[in-house]
Design an enzyme around this catalytic site. Structure first.
Site, PDB file in Angstrom:
ATOM      1  N   GLU A 191      22.630  16.596  56.819  1.00 23.40           N
ATOM      2  CA  GLU A 191      23.974  17.156  56.601  1.00 23.40           C
ATOM      3  C   GLU A 191      24.228  17.798  55.237  1.00 23.40           C
ATOM      4  OE1 GLU A 191      27.170  14.485  57.517  1.00 23.40           O
ATOM      5  OE2 GLU A 191      26.847  14.762  59.647  1.00 23.40           O
ATOM      6  N   GLU A 244      23.495  12.375  65.260  1.00 23.91           N
ATOM      7  CA  GLU A 244      24.675  11.521  65.040  1.00 23.91           C
ATOM      8  C   GLU A 244      25.804  11.971  65.952  1.00 23.91           C
ATOM      9  OE1 GLU A 244      26.130  11.213  60.958  1.00 23.91           O
ATOM     10  OE2 GLU A 244      24.072  11.039  60.222  1.00 23.91           O
TER      11      GLU A 244
HETATM   12  C1  GAL Z   1      28.277  11.615  58.627  1.00 26.25           C
HETATM   13  C2  GAL Z   1      27.240  11.033  57.685  1.00 26.25           C
HETATM   14  C3  GAL Z   1      27.046   9.555  57.869  1.00 26.25           C
HETATM   15  C4  GAL Z   1      28.348   8.801  58.112  1.00 26.25           C
HETATM   16  C5  GAL Z   1      29.172   9.499  59.189  1.00 26.25           C
HETATM   17  C6  GAL Z   1      30.504   8.825  59.492  1.00 26.25           C
HETATM   18  O1  GAL Z   1      28.783  12.794  58.117  1.00 26.25           O
HETATM   19  O2  GAL Z   1      25.982  11.647  57.897  1.00 26.25           O
HETATM   20  O3  GAL Z   1      26.343   9.060  56.764  1.00 26.25           O
HETATM   21  O4  GAL Z   1      29.028   8.602  56.951  1.00 26.25           O
HETATM   22  O5  GAL Z   1      29.401  10.836  58.819  1.00 26.25           O
HETATM   23  O6  GAL Z   1      31.530   9.313  58.715  1.00 26.25           O
END
Ligand code: GAL
Length: 483
Positions: A180, A380
């Site tokens: 990210e 994710e």
């Molecule tokens: C993403 C990040 C994670 C986690 C998730 C939830 O942007 O890669 O580390 O924080 O958001 O907010």
């Protein structure tokens, strides 16, 4: 709750060979889970500085313990839970300042031994490791030298990546090079605003003043990933390499005017096409380049950079999807980059933004229609909702997270039915953990963590996810409080 959400359901996976190989996983990141922040010779990272030293997430919030995941006794208990849930993949990150404590010096054998044992333990449980090399915890010494803003970061990362490949290529097939870039930049900017001015807003869409530096860091990150990939290939190692890119469909509200729509297109250029065009077309988007030159901004992009990135031929695209981004034209109509992100008050939303599984499906369709249908791993997807992660009678019924997961998995499967080449899905996150600048207050896990005792309790969402993995035909209506 909107109609799009109510209509969705998670169909059972089809029984084809591809469905059998589909990876069902969960994700985490070193700083957010490991604790043991000085163990085995670990060096400091920029996040140790922000939280443990400067307390930017509030007094008492630090990564010193987190969910104690560096501790083998603890993580073995967690792996046993993953196995019970039926996970077939686990995405975790290793910490650069553990592997190379000062960022550029010698490799630390104790850290290598730790992660080799962890990977072995995962594989012994039948779980495929998906190893992220970099999830934001840059060694402090390199952050002090300018971090990703410094073009030398390409070489720094390549050296680290070479050390990781040399030590883990025999154990791991799936590598996520970098997590990210745009959200890292936004989170770091917020941290530094809090440090320097006591407060700040969280903006993934940079405003015009920050645009040049943001685009510069994204370019360096993409070049760093390309250099690592080239080196991996030159060594003849076998494995799949990609980045986890946060993609944000940029959308407007009903009734938005032409200026708003134009802003949304430019925002798409900055947040999505900047990465996707470089990786899949070997060029940066012309509308963003035009905006940059009209404003006289210096992004430091050199003529062949995008071509070099395109020639890396990453093996897959990692997509982190939480929410689309609502965009409108900002206050100053003469500004060529007057795009402003906002969240309409009436929209149903989680911590990370509007809940729109239809946009997730459309995004996956777009990868097929505009970018040649690359193999995709969802690296994710997940949500947190204020107030619902509460232990009651020994259980946590996280109904909204449960629904969020069910309807997003259904949206993904529907995109796959339409031909999108998705190979795996990872929930953010397996456990509640340390959520960067909101500390321990925002929970995102399927497994509840009692911060005082480290006791784990799988939530309702974990039960439903396990059923989806088993192939049950689950709908969001199954997300109900348990007796
Ligand atoms: C993403 C990040 C994670 C986690 C998730 C939830 O942007 O890669 O580390 O924080 O958001 O907010």
């Amino acid at each position: 709750m909107s109609a799009v959400i109510a209509a969705a359901s998670a169909m059972a996976p089809s029984s084809s060979a591809a469905a059998d190989k589909f990876l069902w996983g969960a994700a985490s990141a070193a700083y957010q889970v490991e604790g043991s922040s000085t163990a085995d010779g670990k060096g400091p990272s920029v996040w140790d500085d922000y939280l443990d030293r400067l307390h930017l997430a509030g007094p008492g919030v630090s990564g010193a313990v987190a969910i104690d995941f560096y501790n083998r006794d603890q993580y073995l208990r967690d792996i046993a839970i993953f196995k019970e849930l039926g996970l077939t993949s686990y995405r975790f990150s290793i910490s650069w300042p553990r592997i190379i404590p000062d960022g550029l010096g010698p490799v630390n054998p104790a850290a290598v031994a730790h992660y080799r044992q962890f990977i072995k333990d995962l594989k012994d449980a039948g779980i495929t490791p998906m190893l992220t090399l970099y999830h934001w915890d840059m060694p402090s010494s390199l952050a002090a030298a300018g971090g990703w803003e410094n073009r030398d970061s390409v070489k720094w990362f390549q050296r680290y990546a070479d050390a990781v490949f040399a030590n883990f290529h025999d154990q791991v097939d799936l590598f996520v090079l970098i997590n990210e870039p745009s959200v890292e930049r936004a989170t770091k900017t917020l941290a530094e605003n809090i440090r320097d001015h006591g407060k700040g807003d969280f903006k993934i869409l940079p405003d015009a003043d920050h645009m040049a530096v943001s685009l510069k860091t994204y370019n360096h990150i993409l070049l760093a990933a390309a250099a690592a990939k080239k080196s991996f290939d030159a060594h003849g190692y076998k494995g799949q390499l990609g980045l986890a890119v946060p993609l944000f469909p940029t959308i407007t509200e009903d009734g938005a005017g032409d200026a708003d729509k134009k802003s949304a297109v430019l925002a798409d250029g900055v947040l999505n096409r900047w990465f996707l065009d470089a990786m899949y077309k070997g060029s940066y988007p012309q509308d963003v380049l035009d905006m940059v030159s009209a404003r006289g901004l210096d992004t430091g992009v050199e003529p062949d950079d995008a071509k070099t990135i395109g020639q890396a031929h990453f093996d897959y695209l990692g997509i982190n999807f939480y929410s689309p981004m609502y965009v409108r034209n900002g206050a100053n109509p003469t500004d060529r980059f007057a795009a402003e992100q906002y969240l309409p008050k009436t929209v149903y939303s989680a911590f990370n933004g509007a809940v729109r599984p239809d946009q997730f499906k459309a995004l996956l369709g777009r990868m097929k229609s505009e970018y040649g249908n690359p193999p995709v791993y969802i690296t994710e997807n997940g949500a947190g909702f204020a107030g619902e992660d509460v232990m009651k009678d020994g259980k946590v019924d996280d109904i909204q997270r449960c629904r969020y997961l069910v309807i997003h998995i259904a949206a993904m499967k529907s995109a796959m039915t339409d031909g999108a080449d998705v190979r795996g899905y990872h929930v953010w996150s397996s456990h509640d953990n340390l959520e960067w600048l909101s500390g321990y207050a925002s929970r995102f896990g399927m497994i509840y963590v009692d911060w005082d005792t480290q006791k784990r309790t799988p939530k309702l969402s974990a039960d439903l996810y396990a059923r989806i993995i088993r192939g049950d035909d689950v709908t969001e209506n199954d997300c109900v409080a348990r007796n």
